[in-house]
Design an enzyme around this catalytic site. Structure first.
Site, PDB file in Angstrom:
ATOM      1  N   SER A  26      58.862  20.954  80.603  1.00  0.00           N
ATOM      2  CA  SER A  26      58.604  22.255  79.982  1.00  0.00           C
ATOM      3  C   SER A  26      57.905  22.086  78.644  1.00  0.00           C
ATOM      4  O   SER A  26      58.264  21.233  77.843  1.00  0.00           O
ATOM      5  CB  SER A  26      59.924  22.994  79.764  1.00  0.00           C
ATOM      6  OG  SER A  26      60.775  22.219  78.945  1.00  0.00           O
ATOM      7  N   ASP A  27      56.854  22.866  78.421  1.00  0.00           N
ATOM      8  CA  ASP A  27      56.191  22.845  77.123  1.00  0.00           C
ATOM      9  C   ASP A  27      55.753  24.254  76.770  1.00  0.00           C
ATOM     10  O   ASP A  27      56.071  25.205  77.483  1.00  0.00           O
ATOM     11  CB  ASP A  27      55.025  21.834  77.117  1.00  0.00           C
ATOM     12  CG  ASP A  27      53.923  22.200  78.095  1.00  0.00           C
ATOM     13  OD1 ASP A  27      53.471  23.361  78.082  1.00  0.00           O
ATOM     14  OD2 ASP A  27      53.508  21.317  78.872  1.00  0.00           O
ATOM     15  N   LYS A 217      56.780  17.815  72.349  1.00  0.00           N
ATOM     16  CA  LYS A 217      56.078  19.060  72.622  1.00  0.00           C
ATOM     17  C   LYS A 217      56.338  20.029  71.472  1.00  0.00           C
ATOM     18  O   LYS A 217      57.468  20.111  70.971  1.00  0.00           O
ATOM     19  CB  LYS A 217      56.576  19.672  73.933  1.00  0.00           C
ATOM     20  CG  LYS A 217      56.358  18.777  75.141  1.00  0.00           C
ATOM     21  CD  LYS A 217      54.888  18.663  75.501  1.00  0.00           C
ATOM     22  CE  LYS A 217      54.681  17.799  76.731  1.00  0.00           C
ATOM     23  NZ  LYS A 217      53.264  17.763  77.138  1.00  0.00           N
ATOM     24  N   ASP A 245      52.390  17.506  70.672  1.00  0.00           N
ATOM     25  CA  ASP A 245      51.544  17.994  71.768  1.00  0.00           C
ATOM     26  C   ASP A 245      51.724  19.494  71.909  1.00  0.00           C
ATOM     27  O   ASP A 245      52.824  19.963  72.220  1.00  0.00           O
ATOM     28  CB  ASP A 245      51.964  17.278  73.064  1.00  0.00           C
ATOM     29  CG  ASP A 245      51.079  17.639  74.250  1.00  0.00           C
ATOM     30  OD1 ASP A 245      50.208  18.522  74.120  1.00  0.00           O
ATOM     31  OD2 ASP A 245      51.270  17.026  75.321  1.00  0.00           O
ATOM     32  N   GLU A 271      48.042  16.687  69.845  1.00  0.00           N
ATOM     33  CA  GLU A 271      47.392  16.663  71.157  1.00  0.00           C
ATOM     34  C   GLU A 271      47.161  18.081  71.656  1.00  0.00           C
ATOM     35  O   GLU A 271      48.013  18.947  71.498  1.00  0.00           O
ATOM     36  CB  GLU A 271      48.318  15.909  72.109  1.00  0.00           C
ATOM     37  CG  GLU A 271      47.808  15.771  73.528  1.00  0.00           C
ATOM     38  CD  GLU A 271      48.680  14.812  74.335  1.00  0.00           C
ATOM     39  OE1 GLU A 271      49.218  13.849  73.753  1.00  0.00           O
ATOM     40  OE2 GLU A 271      48.828  15.031  75.547  1.00  0.00           O
ATOM     41  N   GLU A 298      43.482  15.545  78.839  1.00  0.00           N
ATOM     42  CA  GLU A 298      44.083  15.720  80.166  1.00  0.00           C
ATOM     43  C   GLU A 298      43.503  16.913  80.897  1.00  0.00           C
ATOM     44  O   GLU A 298      43.504  16.941  82.121  1.00  0.00           O
ATOM     45  CB  GLU A 298      45.608  15.830  80.063  1.00  0.00           C
ATOM     46  CG  GLU A 298      46.097  17.103  79.423  1.00  0.00           C
ATOM     47  CD  GLU A 298      47.625  17.166  79.361  1.00  0.00           C
ATOM     48  OE1 GLU A 298      48.164  16.648  78.378  1.00  0.00           O
ATOM     49  OE2 GLU A 298      48.256  17.731  80.251  1.00  0.00           O
ATOM     50  N   ASP A 321      42.430  11.325  82.201  1.00  0.00           N
ATOM     51  CA  ASP A 321      43.391  11.689  83.236  1.00  0.00           C
ATOM     52  C   ASP A 321      42.832  11.144  84.548  1.00  0.00           C
ATOM     53  O   ASP A 321      41.641  11.277  84.820  1.00  0.00           O
ATOM     54  CB  ASP A 321      43.558  13.207  83.298  1.00  0.00           C
ATOM     55  CG  ASP A 321      44.571  13.617  84.349  1.00  0.00           C
ATOM     56  OD1 ASP A 321      45.722  13.886  83.989  1.00  0.00           O
ATOM     57  OD2 ASP A 321      44.198  13.672  85.539  1.00  0.00           O
ATOM     58  N   HIS A 348      46.450  10.042  79.518  1.00  0.00           N
ATOM     59  CA  HIS A 348      47.460  11.027  79.889  1.00  0.00           C
ATOM     60  C   HIS A 348      48.135  10.563  81.168  1.00  0.00           C
ATOM     61  O   HIS A 348      47.480  10.086  82.090  1.00  0.00           O
ATOM     62  CB  HIS A 348      46.796  12.384  80.138  1.00  0.00           C
ATOM     63  CG  HIS A 348      47.711  13.390  80.780  1.00  0.00           C
ATOM     64  ND1 HIS A 348      47.533  13.850  82.063  1.00  0.00           N
ATOM     65  CD2 HIS A 348      48.815  14.002  80.307  1.00  0.00           C
ATOM     66  CE1 HIS A 348      48.493  14.722  82.361  1.00  0.00           C
ATOM     67  NE2 HIS A 348      49.273  14.834  81.316  1.00  0.00           N
ATOM     68  N   ALA A 349      49.452  10.723  81.216  1.00  0.00           N
ATOM     69  CA  ALA A 349      50.148  10.417  82.467  1.00  0.00           C
ATOM     70  C   ALA A 349      51.366  11.325  82.573  1.00  0.00           C
ATOM     71  O   ALA A 349      51.499  12.294  81.823  1.00  0.00           O
ATOM     72  CB  ALA A 349      50.528   8.950  82.540  1.00  0.00           C
TER      73      ALA A 349
END
Lengths: 438, 438
Positions: A26-27, A217, A245, A271, A298, A321, A348-349
C-alpha cells in the site's frame, strides 16, 4: 539441442494475488493493490519453454493479458532467431504502434513477450540471462538496441565505445558477482498500511539482515510522514540511507514543499515525486531539492522519456523496470543511456517477480555496461517469491547471482493454477466480489 | 425526459475498414492502415444512447475494444451524473492507472467511454456538444478538468480567469459559427500512396473547394518529397499555406536536415517531426527550423506532455485529438493550457469519425476558451464520413456548425454490422487474411 527451436504456441494466464487483504504494497497512490501478472508461456517443439509477464496491480490484468495474446502472430510458427530483429518488428509494427506508440498496455505486452523470448534463449544457451548478455560481444549487444529517437543523446558508435571500455574487467566482475552478489535495499518496512511498531521492528530487521538502505512510502499525510521518518531515522541512526517514495502523488510545487518538510530526517532520495511523464517538472524538483536526489523510472514508459530525463537533469538515480518498457532490449538502451550520462541505475523491483527479472539486468549492467557497482542497489521486497521456480536469493542484504539457465521468470505451475483469475481457488468466494467492486 | 437516465449496458464493437486496399491514409510511418474504431454504445433506460470510440489503424483494435469493456463497471448501473467526477474516477482508479498512467490503450479506452457519456448528455440536453459546453458557466467548465500535475503551468484560478475573459463575446461567436462555420484544411491531396497527377489534381480541387491550407505527407524519401512539394507549390502558388507531416519519422538531427531541404518550398508547419514523447527534441527542432512552425499532438498522450511542450516551446501549433487523451474533459484542460500560452489549436482529424468529434471541441474553444479563430483550422479528410449518422458538413472549405443534439459520434447501424471484424461481410473472404498476415 537445436538452438533455434520452433515456437509452437503462445499461452496466456491472468494471475492475481489478493494482496489488498493484507495491505502489503500500500502506498499513497495505490491503497489496495492486488499484485497481478499477465503471464505468457511460449511453447516450443523442444522440451523447453520461455516465460514472461507484465506486472499489474489488479483490475485491467485481463486487458493486459489480451494485449499479450495479440502478439502471438509475431512469434508462433517462427524459430527463435535474432532477438534484436524480432523485438524491432514488434515495436515498429505500423498498425500496433498506433496504440502507443511504445507506451502503456501494448508496450508492456511487448515487454512480456520479449522477456519470454530471452528466457527461452538463455535456457537454450544454458546460462542465466545476466551471464549470457554479459558475455556477448559489444557488436552483438548494440545490434539488440533500437536507436530510433536516441541519436541526439547517444549514437550506435558511442554505445559501442561504452561497451568496449567495459570489456577488460568483465571476467573479474563476473567472479565478484558469483562470490559476493549485488547490493540490495529493502522497501519492506515502508508500506503505508503498517503501524509504527511494525515499522520500527522492520527497520531494525532490515539492518540486522545486512541491508544498507531502506525506503519509506510517503505522500498521503505529512504529519504521518514526519513521524514515520523520525522513527526510521531513530532506529537506523545518522548516515544510514533512507529513501522516500511518493508514487507520483504530488504536483511540482507541492513535491518541493513536502520534501522540504522532511529534510531534517535526511532522505537519501525522493522517488516518483510527480507524474512519470513530467520531464521538466522532475528537473525543477531536482534543482530545488538538491542535494537530496531524485529517483524515478518504474513508470517511465520508454527510452525516449529516459533520454530526456537524463538530458534535462531530471533524475540522479535511474530506476529501470524489467517489465514496463520493451523488455530486455529496450532496457539495454536505457542502461547505455545511463552509462553515457554517468547516472547510477538502481532498479525498481517488488510486485510479482520483478526482483527475479531485474537482478539479471543490473548484473549485466555491472559486468558489461557501466562496469560499476558504486551507489547502485537493487530494490528488494519480500513478497510472493515463493511462487517462482528460481526465486531470488538474498544473503547479507545482497542479491546472489542466479546460476539457473534462463531469466528466473517461471512461476510454479501450482501457483499459476491457484491464483488464476477469476477461476482459481483463491478467487472463488468472497475475494472476487471485493476485487470487482469499485 | 429525466436528465439522469440509468445506464443499463456498455456494448462494444470491433469495426475495421479495409482502407489499406486503396492506400488512402498512407504515410511514412503507416504504409497500410486499416482505419478502425473500437466502438462503444452506452444503453440507457431512456430511448437514448451514448456513442463513442477509439480510433486505431487495424491490428490491436481487439485489444482496444477489450480495454473499453473493462470500464463497464464504472458506468453500468449508474445514472448519468457529474461528468467531471466520473471522468476523474476512471482516470484515478488506483489499479487501472498502473496500466498507464494516463496513456496508451487504457487511456484511449477512457476517452471512448467519456466521449460516449458526453454524447449521451448532449442528446439529453438537446444540444450539439459544442453548444452545450459553450454555454456552460466558467465554474462548471473548470469543474470538469483534472488539474493534477498542471498547477506549475495553470491553476484552477487562472483557468477560471481565461474562461471569464471569453464570456462577453460568446453569443456573437455562436452566431458567427452558425452562419459561417469554422475554417478547415485538407490532407486529402497529400497521402504518400498517390501519384503526381493525382496530387496535382487534388491540390487544384482543394483550392477550388475553398480550402486555404493543404497538407502533404513527407518523410519516406527526400527526392520524392522535394518533387511533390514543388508540384504542390506550383499548383497552389506562393503564400498558400502548405503544411508537411512526417508522422514521427525522424530523429532530432534528421528532422532538421530534412526540413531544411524543403525550406525553399515554404512549408507552413512541419507536423510530428519526431517521437511524440520527445518534448525536448521538439523544442530543439522548433528553434532550428523557425520561422517554419512545429505542430504536434495527435499522438501526445495526455495533458502532462502538452503542458511541457508549451513550457519548452516545443510547438507553435497544438493539435488536439478527440479520442486519444481522456476524452472531452482532458481536452478542455489542453485547450485551457493552449489559451494560457497563447498557442493556436489546430485539431487533428481524419481517421474514422475524428472530424465528426473534434469539430465540437474546436468550436467550443472558439466560443468559450480562446475566443479566437485566428490561425486556427481543423484538419479535414474526406474518408468514411458516409458511415456516420450526422456526418460533418464542409462548405467553402469550412466546417458547418453541427445542430443535431449530441457529439456526432454515432455510426450508422448498417456500417457497424457490415464492417464488424472479423465476422462482417466486408471481412469474410480474402481481406481478413491480408489483415492478419504480418
Amino acid at each position: 539441442m537445436s538452438r533455434r527451436p520452433l515456437i509452437t504456441a503462445l499461452e496466456t494466464h491472468d494471475i492475481r494475488f489478493p494482496t489488498s487483504r493484507e495491505l502489503d504494497g500500500s502506498d499513497a497512490m495505490n491503497p489496495d493493490p492486488d499484485y497481478s501478472a499477465a503471464y505468457v508461456i511460449l511453447r516450443t517443439d523442444a522440451a523447453i519453454e520461455g516465460h514472461g509477464f507484465a506486472f499489474t496491480i489488479g483490475r485491467g490484468n485481463d486487458v493486459q493479458t489480451a494485449a499479450i495474446k495479440a502478439l502471438a502472430p509475431f512469434v508462433v510458427g517462427r524459430r527463435l532467431d535474432d532477438l534484436g530483429a524480432l523485438y524491432k518488428e514488434m515495436v515498429h509494427d505500423s498498425q500496433l504502434r498506433w496504440l502507443g506508440p511504445e507506451k502503456g498496455v501494448m508496450h508492456m505486452a511487448i515487454s512480456a513477450v520479449v522477456n519470454a523470448l530471452w528466457d527461452l534463449k538463455a535456457k537454450i544457451e544454458g546460462k542465466p540471462l545476466w551471464l549470457l548478455l554479459g558475455e556477448m560481444a559489444p557488436e552483438e549487444i548494440v545490434s539488440l538496441v533500437d536507436f530510433r529517437y536516441l541519436s541526439d543523446a547517444i549514437t550506435q558508435r558511442e554505445a559501442l565505445d561504452i561497451l568496449r571500455r567495459a570489456e577488460p574487467g568483465r571476467a573479474e566482475r563476473i567472479a565478484r558477482l558469483r562470490s559476493g552478489g549485488y547490493a540490495a535495499y529493502t522497501t519492506s518496512p515502508g508500506w503505508l498500511g503498517y503501524d509504527d511498531d511494525k515499522l520500527r521492528r522492520l527497520c531494525k530487521e532490515a539492518m540486522d539482515l545486512g541491508f544498507t538502505q531502506i525506503k519509506l512510502k510517503v505522500g498521503a499525510d505529512l504529519r504521518d510522514d514526519r513521524r514515520r521518518m523520525r522513527i526510521a531515522r531513530e532506529v537506523c541512526g545518522p548516515g544510514f540511507r533512507i529513501a522516500i517514495d511518493a508514487n507520483q502523488r504530488w504536483d511540482v510545487g507541492s513535491a518541493i514543499e513536502w520534501v522540504n518538510e522532511l529534510k531534517e530526517f535526511e532522505p537519501y532520495w525522493v522517488e516518483e515525486p510527480t507524474s512519470p511523464d513530467d520531464v521538466l517538472g522532475h528537473a525543477v524538483i531536482a534543482r530545488a531539492l538538491a542535494p537530496i536526489k531524485v529517483a524515478t523510472g518504474e513508470h517511465v514508459q520508454n527510452r525516449v522519456v529516459f533520454k530526456q530525463m537524463l538530458q534535462a537533469g531530471s533524475l540522479s538515480i535511474l530506476q529501470i523496470d524489467s517489465a514496463r518498457v520493451g523488455g530486455v532490449n529496450e532496457n539495454i538502451a536505457i542502461l547505455l543511456l545511463a552509462a553515457k550520462f554517468g547516472v547510477p541505475v538502481c532498479p525498481h523491483a517488488g510486485g510479482v517477480g520483478l526482483c527475479e527479472l531485474v537482478q539479471h539486468l543490473a548484473m549485466f549492467d555491472y559486468v558489461a555496461v557501466s562496469g560499476s557497482a558504486q551507489d547502485r542497489v537493487i530494490e528488494y521486497v519480500d513478497h510472493l517469491h515463493e511462487h517462482f521456480v528460481d526465486p531470488v536469493v538474498i544473503e547479507n542484504g545482497r542479491y546472489q547471482a542466479p546460476e539457473a539457465p534462463g531469466f528466473s521468470a517461471a512461476m510454479r505451475p501450482e501457483s499459476i493454477a491457484e491464483y488464476a483469475y477469476p477461476g482459481g481457488p483463491v478467487w472463488l468466494g468472497a475475494g472476487s466480489e471485493a476485487l470487482e467492486s469499485l
